[in-house]
Design a protein around this motif. Structure first.
Motif, PDB file in Angstrom:
ATOM      1  N   ILE A  16       0.834  -1.203   0.000  1.00 22.29           N
ATOM      2  CA  ILE A  16       0.000   0.000   0.000  1.00 22.29           C
ATOM      3  C   ILE A  16       0.868   1.252   0.000  1.00 22.29           C
ATOM      4  N   ALA A  17       1.948   1.240   0.793  1.00 19.99           N
ATOM      5  CA  ALA A  17       2.827   2.407   0.855  1.00 19.99           C
ATOM      6  C   ALA A  17       3.511   2.654  -0.485  1.00 19.99           C
ATOM      7  N   LYS A  18       3.946   1.578  -1.163  1.00 20.34           N
ATOM      8  CA  LYS A  18       4.569   1.758  -2.480  1.00 20.34           C
ATOM      9  C   LYS A  18       3.574   2.279  -3.507  1.00 20.34           C
ATOM     10  N   GLY A  27      13.052  -2.598  -6.238  1.00 16.77           N
ATOM     11  CA  GLY A  27      12.888  -3.702  -5.308  1.00 16.77           C
ATOM     12  C   GLY A  27      11.679  -4.543  -5.649  1.00 16.77           C
ATOM     13  N   GLY A  28      11.765  -5.779  -5.258  1.00 22.84           N
ATOM     14  CA  GLY A  28      10.679  -6.707  -5.521  1.00 22.84           C
ATOM     15  C   GLY A  28       9.847  -6.964  -4.284  1.00 22.84           C
ATOM     16  N   ILE A  29       9.310  -8.167  -4.210  1.00 24.45           N
ATOM     17  CA  ILE A  29       8.422  -8.528  -3.123  1.00 24.45           C
ATOM     18  C   ILE A  29       9.163  -8.586  -1.788  1.00 24.45           C
ATOM     19  N   LEU A  30      10.431  -9.022  -1.803  1.00 21.34           N
ATOM     20  CA  LEU A  30      11.198  -9.104  -0.571  1.00 21.34           C
ATOM     21  C   LEU A  30      11.487  -7.711  -0.014  1.00 21.34           C
ATOM     22  N   ALA A  31      11.870  -6.784  -0.886  1.00 21.70           N
ATOM     23  CA  ALA A  31      12.120  -5.409  -0.441  1.00 21.70           C
ATOM     24  C   ALA A  31      10.844  -4.767   0.070  1.00 21.70           C
ATOM     25  N   THR A  32       9.726  -5.045  -0.580  1.00 21.34           N
ATOM     26  CA  THR A  32       8.442  -4.526  -0.122  1.00 21.34           C
ATOM     27  C   THR A  32       8.109  -5.060   1.258  1.00 21.34           C
ATOM     28  N   MET A  33       8.329  -6.353   1.476  1.00 20.01           N
ATOM     29  CA  MET A  33       8.021  -6.959   2.759  1.00 20.01           C
ATOM     30  C   MET A  33       8.936  -6.412   3.861  1.00 20.01           C
ATOM     31  N   ILE A  34      10.212  -6.279   3.566  1.00 19.10           N
ATOM     32  CA  ILE A  34      11.149  -5.772   4.573  1.00 19.10           C
ATOM     33  C   ILE A  34      10.826  -4.329   4.922  1.00 19.10           C
ATOM     34  N   LEU A  35      10.570  -3.493   3.916  1.00 20.89           N
ATOM     35  CA  LEU A  35      10.204  -2.102   4.200  1.00 20.89           C
ATOM     36  C   LEU A  35       8.880  -2.022   4.945  1.00 20.89           C
ATOM     37  N   MET A  75       5.764   4.284   4.571  1.00 15.61           N
ATOM     38  CA  MET A  75       6.053   5.441   3.716  1.00 15.61           C
ATOM     39  C   MET A  75       7.269   6.199   4.249  1.00 15.61           C
ATOM     40  N   LEU A  76       7.378   6.306   5.562  1.00 12.87           N
ATOM     41  CA  LEU A  76       8.558   6.929   6.161  1.00 12.87           C
ATOM     42  C   LEU A  76       9.805   6.099   5.873  1.00 12.87           C
ATOM     43  N   ALA A  77       9.690   4.770   5.949  1.00 13.28           N
ATOM     44  CA  ALA A  77      10.821   3.895   5.648  1.00 13.28           C
ATOM     45  C   ALA A  77      11.241   4.013   4.185  1.00 13.28           C
ATOM     46  N   ILE A  78      10.282   4.109   3.274  1.00 14.67           N
ATOM     47  CA  ILE A  78      10.601   4.282   1.854  1.00 14.67           C
ATOM     48  C   ILE A  78      11.317   5.609   1.631  1.00 14.67           C
ATOM     49  N   PHE A  79      10.849   6.659   2.291  1.00 14.48           N
ATOM     50  CA  PHE A  79      11.479   7.967   2.175  1.00 14.48           C
ATOM     51  C   PHE A  79      12.921   7.921   2.680  1.00 14.48           C
ATOM     52  N   LEU A  80      13.124   7.323   3.868  1.00 12.62           N
ATOM     53  CA  LEU A  80      14.468   7.242   4.436  1.00 12.62           C
ATOM     54  C   LEU A  80      15.375   6.357   3.585  1.00 12.62           C
TER      55      LEU A  80
END
Length: 88
Positions: A16-18, A27-35, A75-80
């Motif tokens: 949702i944030a992406k 990034g793929g599904i793993l990066a999405t899950m970790i973020l 969303m904050l994690a994606i920004f950082l």
């Protein structure tokens, strides 16, 4: 919260944030899950700081308000992450 619920919350919050966050993120599904999982921790910790005045390492729960907090944290994690990746 058990590990499976954390993974589900991380996937939902990260996806949702992406989708909401402007621009393109790699990034793929793993990066999405970790973020998403990092975002759940960030959002839950910031929420507990604002609500109680003390900083506690907590995560958002698997509920609608918890998902909203986790999405905001994601969303904050994606920004950082974008700031760190740009300087590397």
């Amino acid at each position: 919260m058990n590990l499976i619920a954390w993974v589900i919350l991380g996937l939902l919050a990260g996806a949702i944030a992406k989708a909401i966050y402007p621009g393109t993120q790699g990034g793929g599904i793993l990066a999405t899950m970790i973020l998403g999982i990092v975002g759940a921790f960030l959002g839950g910790s910031l929420y507990s700081l604002l609500a109680t005045g003390t900083l506690q390492l907590t995560a958002a729960s698997l509920s609608i308000p918890g998902l909203v907090v986790a999405v905001l944290g994601s969303m904050l994690a994606i920004f950082l992450w974008g700031l760190m990746a740009r300087h590397a």
